[in-house]
Every structure is written in C-alpha cells, then in structure tokens.
Design an enzyme around this catalytic site. Structure first.
Site, PDB file in Angstrom:
ATOM      1  N   ASP A 214       0.875  -1.167   0.000  1.00  0.00           N
ATOM      2  CA  ASP A 214       0.000   0.000   0.000  1.00  0.00           C
ATOM      3  C   ASP A 214       0.918   1.225   0.000  1.00  0.00           C
ATOM      4  O   ASP A 214       2.126   1.107   0.217  1.00  0.00           O
ATOM      5  CB  ASP A 214      -0.891  -0.042   1.240  1.00  0.00           C
TER       6      ASP A 214
ATOM      7  N   ASP B 124      -0.075   5.129   1.200  1.00  0.00           N
ATOM      8  CA  ASP B 124      -0.288   5.940   2.399  1.00  0.00           C
ATOM      9  C   ASP B 124      -0.345   5.064   3.643  1.00  0.00           C
ATOM     10  O   ASP B 124      -1.161   4.150   3.735  1.00  0.00           O
ATOM     11  CB  ASP B 124      -1.593   6.733   2.280  1.00  0.00           C
TER      12      ASP B 124
ATOM     13  N   ASP C  26      -1.417  -1.139   6.338  1.00  0.00           N
ATOM     14  CA  ASP C  26      -1.317  -0.464   7.638  1.00  0.00           C
ATOM     15  C   ASP C  26      -2.643  -0.372   8.374  1.00  0.00           C
ATOM     16  O   ASP C  26      -2.674   0.053   9.533  1.00  0.00           O
ATOM     17  CB  ASP C  26      -0.774   0.957   7.457  1.00  0.00           C
TER      18      ASP C  26
END
Length: 316
Positions: free
Chosen positions: A69, A71, A259
C-alpha cells in the site's frame, strides 16, 4: 490470529487456556527472533523451528510477489495531511466555531481518531463543520448559509490543502517509513514481482512515489494501481485481484503490506496473505487476520516474509 512484532524479541508465556500461548515482549526473557505460523481452523501455533504439516495440509505458499500500500505503508501520510489542513485553515483564517479567537487547528490526537471516522477530505470538513458550526473565514465573512456557498467554502479549502500537501511532499523533508526501500530492493534483487496498490488518486500516489522511492524505483515496479484504476475501493478486493492478474501470479503467492484493517480486509478477501505495519492512527485496530504485525519494517527482511508465507498451513 496475528503475531505482533516490535523491535524487541518475540517471547512466549503460558496463557490461562490450555494448549494456547500468549506473546510477550521483554528484554529480560529469552527471545525468539524467528517464528513460523501454523494456521488451523481452531487456533494458531507459533514455533521457532519447522513443524511437520498435517497430512491434510494444502500445498505451501511461495512468495512470488510483494505488494505495498502507499499511504501509511510507504510513508506515514496522515500527519502530513493534518498539517496541510491546518495550514489551509490558517491561510483562510477559518474560525470554527465562529466565536473562536483563533483559526481552526486539528490536533494529532483528534485527527488520529477523526481520519478513521470519516473518509475523504471534503467529507471530513463537511462533517466537522456540521457538527461544530459553519465557520467564518476570509472566503466568507459570515458563516455560509446555503448549500452553494458551503460547497464553495469546502472546495476552496480542499483545493488549497491539496496544493499545500504537494508542496510538503516535494520539499525533500519527507522520508519513507523505515525499512521500506531496503525491502523493495531485496525483493527486486531476488527476482520477486513488486507492486504498489493504493486507494488514493493516481496523481497523488505518483507524486509520493516519485519523491519518496525515486523515479527509477517507481518505473521499475511490475505493477502500479491507484483508486482510479478500479471501480470499487478498499475494503473491496478488486485492486488486489487486478494486481495479481497483471503480475501473472496466483493470489496465494502474493504477500501484501498494509497499515489498516480496511487494507487488510481487501487483501484477505482477494485470497492474499497480509502483514501489517501499523501507524499511530491504526495501532488500536483489529489485525487478527494478518499473518504478522509490525510497528515498521526496519527489522523485517525478505527471508522473514518468505518464511512466514511458506509455513502457513491451513487444515483442509
């Protein structure tokens, strides 16, 4: 169940439930720097050494593609967005509520919770102003009263905030999260496919990648997908399924680095294994479906991830 890993050793202590164990971290106890994960229907077991698979076990997985990913994984972007919002509020002297003596400033503690409550920049501001009162500003001397003026206020703030965010990214002051670049380079050197899949807009992700991992690494990606490239955003699995197809790799041989629980859900729904590198705003989320959980990638090597993926055994 996920293994939660930090910079100290992984430790094991008996739990109150027979046949299970809990994970503890302490420098005063004997540590196990390597572990393997056996995933069964009823429980998970962690062991330092290889354990024979059950007769009914499915074939072992092999790490063929590593998918990041953007961000929250490649860069911890939420605080940068918060900074850009606050700069916009200051620039336009946004007072919310209107009786406030100072321009609006979202604290780190508030934003960590807020960004998980409301997604998207414009929806964030609209929700906040509806809850706390539409503000005064240099855009409108008095709080906007109709939908058109409110939309103009939000559009103006969001456009300025977006440009400010780009300036911050381009400033050279932003660093990728620990271990990301090294792990990308390890994967490439080992002949693994490398991809980035982000729910953000393509222009935003390109800006981040070109400035944080550099243009050469960005152009060397085997696959790059953004939110613009699929009809549904995470937690829908479309972006990861599409990535596997473009990479020419089975979903079971892909490992995703995320995240947040939203990204984790997208990966697992696609049939991929996922490890988590949490941030301050996602650390309290439920990551039970991840195969490992880390504060960052600074101590995580490619061989660690290969071992994790190869030793996932699912009872038939």
């Amino acid at each position: 169940m996920a293994v939660s890993c930090n910079h100290s050793a992984i430790l094991f202590s008996p739990s109150s439930t027979a046949g299970s164990s809990s994970v503890t971290s302490s420098s005063s106890l004997i540590g196990f720097p390597r572990f393997q994960t056996l995933r069964f229907k009823s429980r998970s077991v962690y062991s330092k050494s290889r354990v024979s698979s059950p007769v009914s076990a499915l074939p072992l997985r092999s790490l063929e593609a590593l998918i990041f990913d953007c961000d929250g994984v490649i860069l911890e972007s939420e605080n940068l967005h918060r900074q850009a919002y606050n700069d916009a509020f200051s620039h336009f002297d946004v007072r919310c509520p209107p009786s406030s003596s100072e321009s609006l400033d979202w604290s780190l503690e508030f934003y960590d919770k807020f960004q998980n409550l409301v997604g998207g920049g414009k929806p964030k501001m609209r929700w906040y102003f509806k809850e706390n009162g539409w503000p005064t500003s240099t855009i409108f001397d008095s709080p906007p009263q109709n939908d058109d003026d409110r939309a103009k206020l939000i559009d103006t703030l969001q456009d300025w905030k977006t440009e400010r965010y780009k300036e911050i990214i381009k400033s050279g002051s932003v660093e990728p999260r620990p271990g990301v670049i090294r792990l990308m380079d390890e994967a490439k050197a080992a002949g693994k496919k490398l991809a980035v899949c982000s729910a953000a807009t393509k222009s935003s992700v390109i800006l981040c990648l070109e400035n944080l991992i550099d243009i050469e690494r960005f152009q060397g990606l085997d696959c790059f997908l953004a939110g613009d490239d699929v009809k549904e955003k995470k937690p829908d699995p479309s972006i990861y399924i599409t990535a596997a197809e473009k990479l020419g790799v089975s979903v079971k041989d892909c490992l995703v680095v995320e995240d947040s629980v939203i990204g984790l859900q997208a990966a697992t729904k696609a049939g991929m294994s996922c490890v988590i590198t949490y941030t301050s705003s996602t650390s309290d989320q439920n990551f039970n479906d991840a195969i490992a959980v880390y504060p960052d990638l600074s101590n995580v090597k490619l061989k660690d991830l290969e071992t994790l993926l190869q030793t996932i055994v699912t009872a038939a």
